[in-house]
Scaffold this motif. Sequence first.
Motif, PDB file in Angstrom:
ATOM      1  N   UNK A   1      -6.606  23.255 -29.393  1.00  0.00           N
ATOM      2  CA  UNK A   1      -6.314  24.291 -28.397  1.00  0.00           C
ATOM      3  C   UNK A   1      -5.442  25.386 -29.001  1.00  0.00           C
ATOM      4  N   UNK A   2      -4.426  24.996 -29.794  1.00  0.00           N
ATOM      5  CA  UNK A   2      -3.564  25.998 -30.436  1.00  0.00           C
ATOM      6  C   UNK A   2      -4.384  26.860 -31.386  1.00  0.00           C
ATOM      7  N   UNK A   3      -5.308  26.232 -32.110  1.00  0.00           N
ATOM      8  CA  UNK A   3      -6.162  26.991 -33.032  1.00  0.00           C
ATOM      9  C   UNK A   3      -7.036  27.985 -32.273  1.00  0.00           C
ATOM     10  N   UNK A   4      -7.578  27.560 -31.121  1.00  0.00           N
ATOM     11  CA  UNK A   4      -8.393  28.481 -30.315  1.00  0.00           C
ATOM     12  C   UNK A   4      -7.561  29.654 -29.821  1.00  0.00           C
TER      13      UNK A   4
ATOM     14  N   UNK B   1       5.040  26.544 -29.465  1.00  0.00           N
ATOM     15  CA  UNK B   1       5.278  27.936 -29.840  1.00  0.00           C
ATOM     16  C   UNK B   1       5.364  28.089 -31.350  1.00  0.00           C
ATOM     17  N   UNK B   2       6.029  27.145 -32.035  1.00  0.00           N
ATOM     18  CA  UNK B   2       6.182  27.244 -33.495  1.00  0.00           C
ATOM     19  C   UNK B   2       4.853  26.954 -34.201  1.00  0.00           C
ATOM     20  N   UNK B   3       4.080  26.021 -33.653  1.00  0.00           N
ATOM     21  CA  UNK B   3       2.772  25.741 -34.253  1.00  0.00           C
ATOM     22  C   UNK B   3       1.866  26.957 -34.127  1.00  0.00           C
TER      23      UNK B   3
ATOM     24  N   UNK C   1       9.050  20.329 -38.292  1.00  0.00           N
ATOM     25  CA  UNK C   1       8.325  19.550 -37.292  1.00  0.00           C
ATOM     26  C   UNK C   1       7.768  18.251 -37.876  1.00  0.00           C
ATOM     27  N   UNK C   2       8.240  17.865 -39.072  1.00  0.00           N
ATOM     28  CA  UNK C   2       7.774  16.628 -39.693  1.00  0.00           C
ATOM     29  C   UNK C   2       6.425  16.753 -40.356  1.00  0.00           C
ATOM     30  N   UNK C   3       6.043  17.979 -40.719  1.00  0.00           N
ATOM     31  CA  UNK C   3       4.738  18.203 -41.313  1.00  0.00           C
ATOM     32  C   UNK C   3       4.807  18.877 -42.662  1.00  0.00           C
TER      33      UNK C   3
ATOM     34  N   UNK D   1       0.496  17.831 -39.344  1.00  0.00           N
ATOM     35  CA  UNK D   1       1.552  17.414 -38.426  1.00  0.00           C
ATOM     36  C   UNK D   1       1.350  15.958 -38.029  1.00  0.00           C
ATOM     37  N   UNK D   2       2.407  15.306 -37.526  1.00  0.00           N
ATOM     38  CA  UNK D   2       2.216  13.945 -37.005  1.00  0.00           C
ATOM     39  C   UNK D   2       1.177  13.938 -35.895  1.00  0.00           C
TER      40      UNK D   2
END
Length: 455
Positions: A309-312, A345-347, A427-429, A447-448
């Motif tokens: 969804x974030x990518x879209x 938001x950061x992603x 973010x652990x990624x 990311x996790x």
Amino acid sequence: MASEPIITARARTDADDNLIEAEEPLASFHLRAGGKLPGPIVTPALLELVRKARRSGKRLSRAIRAQDSQDRIATWVEVVPGRAGTIVNLSAWTVQDIPEPGRAADIDRLALVRHLAGLTARLDARQHLLAVDWTASDLDRVGEAMLTGVGQPWTDFVAIADNGGRSPVDWRMSDGARAEVSGSMRQWAVHLAPLGPGGTGSAGFELYLVPDQPLADDPPAPSRKPDRSAGIGRDIAPVLRQPVSRIIANAETIRSQLSGPLAEEYSNYAADIAAAGEHLLALIDDLTTLEMVEDEDFNPAPDHIDLADVARRAGGILGMRAKERGIILDFPKDAEKVPAIGEFRRTLQVLLNLVGNAIRYSPEGGQVWIRAVASGERAQVVVADQGEGLDADEQRRVFAKFERLGRSGDGGSGLGLYISRRLAEAMGGTLTVESARGQGARFTLDLPGGPDASG
């Protein structure tokens, strides 16, 4: 029950900020101002709000003013960003004759109030809150409270001086009054602009809070070692952002020739000024974010997100930029879901940077692929382009601070990938690149994984 603004007209824009559908009276106003349907938005204030909402991915609302050859209009605008443009809702549309010279002072005064206001709110006829927007950082507390308290009287949140705690019955008792706001050390002046025929407020009000002085700089923390570069984002950004935004808005007004015909070379010059202002705003934002990610106390707020969804969303926001260069964006389909753990938001910020770079360095007419996949207990987004690619040395340097790999003239700060990697790691990624000269580049945000990520 909270009151809702009565929608006067609805409109829809595409990813290129073209007005593709509009109801009356916006449609007629747009056409009289020289626009076409469908066609580019020709009202600078509306265009600015639509662009801001689309780029930020946030619902925004505020009052705007505009005029054509016949009328001066005022309306409250709410812009709701979507995957392929925005929905525009207009309420309290009012029309005024273009003022004669004798009334110009009143119009100028209200324009100055709007420019200086730290908070703007839309009220109904009973002075109950319908919507609120603010820019002053010391109004964050009251702004958030107002958003939560939509439907309540605005005087529940702002203490008017010398009124004994009473809520005024007549709006004229509040207009021009001094006020104190929780969380702010400054004094504020209240300004109410009545809406509706005859200026009675029958259609509601616009509320403006104007400060008595600029926001003072925060003193440096005693435990912090002196550093000439420390605080550059926090200290400089608020000072620069407002005047730069005004320069951009004024340049857009000139470029669109809203105030009258203009020779083409001057219109082009105004467009160059607006573009330079946009680059400067981007640099200000980069410096602010740089300070944040390098702060030892910086911690993102992880949550369950859907990487697909974030990518879209990133693809939708940058669709116009890709279309301008004839580039096809191939992003995850609606049915795809890739659960992950990260701050939404950061992603999105990281993906906007990766996709933006891919568009910039792909050849015109090329393609950019955005893929979201689950891999064991991890979740990944891969952004691949058809650019010139990076050799081994460039791949080692590409995430360095202020590294632009010899680029010049594109307005970049050389901070985007550095900030993106710091955000991914916080973010652990991880954020990595695979590339070769002549074969494009593949950036992978890892990311996790969220629940069911491995399934």
